[in-house]
Design a protein around this motif. Structure first.
Motif, PDB file in Angstrom:
ATOM      1  N   PHE A 295       0.835  -1.202   0.000  1.00  0.00           N
ATOM      2  CA  PHE A 295       0.000   0.000   0.000  1.00  0.00           C
ATOM      3  C   PHE A 295       0.868   1.251   0.000  1.00  0.00           C
ATOM      4  CE2 PHE A 295      -2.048   3.373   2.508  1.00  0.00           C
ATOM      5  CZ  PHE A 295      -3.202   3.569   1.763  1.00  0.00           C
ATOM      6  N   PHE A 296       0.501   2.224  -0.853  1.00  0.00           N
ATOM      7  CA  PHE A 296       1.258   3.463  -0.969  1.00  0.00           C
ATOM      8  C   PHE A 296       0.305   4.631  -1.154  1.00  0.00           C
ATOM      9  CE2 PHE A 296       3.177   6.745  -3.700  1.00  0.00           C
ATOM     10  CZ  PHE A 296       4.243   7.138  -2.900  1.00  0.00           C
ATOM     11  N   ILE A 297       0.555   5.708  -0.403  1.00  0.00           N
ATOM     12  CA  ILE A 297      -0.186   6.949  -0.622  1.00  0.00           C
ATOM     13  C   ILE A 297       0.668   8.130  -0.175  1.00  0.00           C
ATOM     14  CG2 ILE A 297      -1.366   6.997   1.623  1.00  0.00           C
ATOM     15  CD1 ILE A 297      -3.869   8.007   0.035  1.00  0.00           C
ATOM     16  N   ASP A 298       0.603   9.202  -0.949  1.00  0.00           N
ATOM     17  CA  ASP A 298       1.276  10.463  -0.657  1.00  0.00           C
ATOM     18  C   ASP A 298       0.183  11.523  -0.541  1.00  0.00           C
ATOM     19  OD1 ASP A 298       2.505  12.975  -0.882  1.00  0.00           O
ATOM     20  OD2 ASP A 298       4.060  12.250  -2.225  1.00  0.00           O
ATOM     21  N   ILE A 299       0.066  12.160   0.625  1.00  0.00           N
ATOM     22  CA  ILE A 299      -1.046  13.088   0.851  1.00  0.00           C
ATOM     23  C   ILE A 299      -0.707  14.513   0.438  1.00  0.00           C
ATOM     24  CG2 ILE A 299      -1.991  11.674   2.712  1.00  0.00           C
ATOM     25  CD1 ILE A 299      -0.883  13.851   4.677  1.00  0.00           C
ATOM     26  N   GLY A 300       0.252  14.686  -0.439  1.00  0.00           N
ATOM     27  CA  GLY A 300       0.733  16.009  -0.791  1.00  0.00           C
ATOM     28  C   GLY A 300      -0.190  16.846  -1.649  1.00  0.00           C
ATOM     29  N   ILE A 301      -1.213  16.249  -2.249  1.00  0.00           N
ATOM     30  CA  ILE A 301      -2.168  17.012  -3.036  1.00  0.00           C
ATOM     31  C   ILE A 301      -3.572  16.751  -2.488  1.00  0.00           C
ATOM     32  CG2 ILE A 301      -0.728  17.033  -5.099  1.00  0.00           C
ATOM     33  CD1 ILE A 301      -2.470  14.829  -6.260  1.00  0.00           C
ATOM     34  N   PRO A 302      -4.500  17.694  -2.657  1.00  0.00           N
ATOM     35  CA  PRO A 302      -5.829  17.555  -2.050  1.00  0.00           C
ATOM     36  C   PRO A 302      -6.559  16.278  -2.426  1.00  0.00           C
ATOM     37  CG  PRO A 302      -5.504  19.809  -2.789  1.00  0.00           C
ATOM     38  CD  PRO A 302      -4.322  19.035  -3.286  1.00  0.00           C
ATOM     39  N   GLU A 303      -6.451  15.849  -3.666  1.00  0.00           N
ATOM     40  CA  GLU A 303      -7.162  14.639  -4.089  1.00  0.00           C
ATOM     41  C   GLU A 303      -6.719  13.421  -3.294  1.00  0.00           C
ATOM     42  OE1 GLU A 303      -7.094  17.534  -7.494  1.00  0.00           O
ATOM     43  OE2 GLU A 303      -5.642  16.766  -6.030  1.00  0.00           O
TER      44      GLU A 303
END
Length: 237
Positions: free
Chosen positions: A207-215
């Protein structure tokens, strides 16, 4: 066994607009908890109990929020930068309390990789965790040969490939050789280590996620708590 990790949490997170005007990106609420607590919880599954947080922007809010949302079983220390130092300078600023070997994480992304395996790939040097994605344009591309990262390409190149996940295994000796002041792990240190064939590369699919953009921050509200409820990754020993 590596027991220490440094979480880089000094950035301003400007792409998130008003969300980060009053608090730093790593402690934005995700599923009711500060985002950074998911990183810390995951590290504890691999025996990491000494957490160093490199902070800068809204340091006081970072400390206050984590004090109100403690993670049991870990010792958290903060090292504040007085001026923006970048990812390399922020890590160098922690030099006096670093173990001989430790993990480094970006405070705004989660990647469910096997930390034990990454440490093996580092040996007595350095290693970077890589994630294959369908389009590398947003992140930049990492080229790999024989389990070594060999080069780094700028953002904007479309198509499938490997990206830097923001998780590393490094040694204190490497940090001691870095210059004082502002620098970048991604632009200054890693290309040099890659050119010297000294940067191991682990390729993982968790699992991978980067919260750097609103979407992606909005998507994280459900996907991150759901990931935490799942069984341990098949890549975990």
């Amino acid at each position: 066994m590596i027991h220490q990790a440094v979480i880089l949490a000094g950035g301003k997170g400007t792409r998130l607009g008003k969300l980060t005007e009053a608090m730093p990106k790593p402690v934005l609420p995700v599923g009711g908890d500060p985002f950074i607590n998911y990183l810390i919880w995951n590290l504890t599954r691999y025996g990491v109990t000494d957490i160093v947080i490199s902070s800068g922007y809204h340091h006081e809010q970072l400390v206050s929020i984590l004090d109100c949302h403690p993670v049991s079983g870990v010792d958290i220390r903060f090292v504040q930068e007085s001026t923006p130092l970048g990812t390399g300078g922020g890590l160098r600023n922690c030099l006096s309390i670093l173990d001989d070997q430790f993990f480094v994480l970006n405070g705004d992304s989660i990647f469910d990789l096997n930390y034990h395996d990454l440490a093996k790939r580092a040996g007595s040097g350095a290693a970077i965790g890589l994630r294959r994605v369908d389009d590398t344009a947003r992140y930049g591309r990492v080229e790999v040969t024989d389990d070594l990262a060999t080069s780094f390409r700028e953002k904007g190149e479309s198509g499938p490939g490997f990206i830097n996940s923001g998780i590393y295994c490094l040694t204190k000796a490497i940090v001691e050789d870095m210059p004082d002041g502002e620098s970048s792990l991604e632009c200054d240190l890693f290309p040099r280590l890659a050119a010297q064939k000294q940067l191991g590369a682990g390729q993982y699919t968790g699992f991978f996620i980067d919260i750097g953009i609103p979407e992606d921050f909005n998507r994280a509200q459900e996907s991150v708590p759901a990931w935490k409820r799942m069984a341990a990754s098949s890549e975990m020993e």
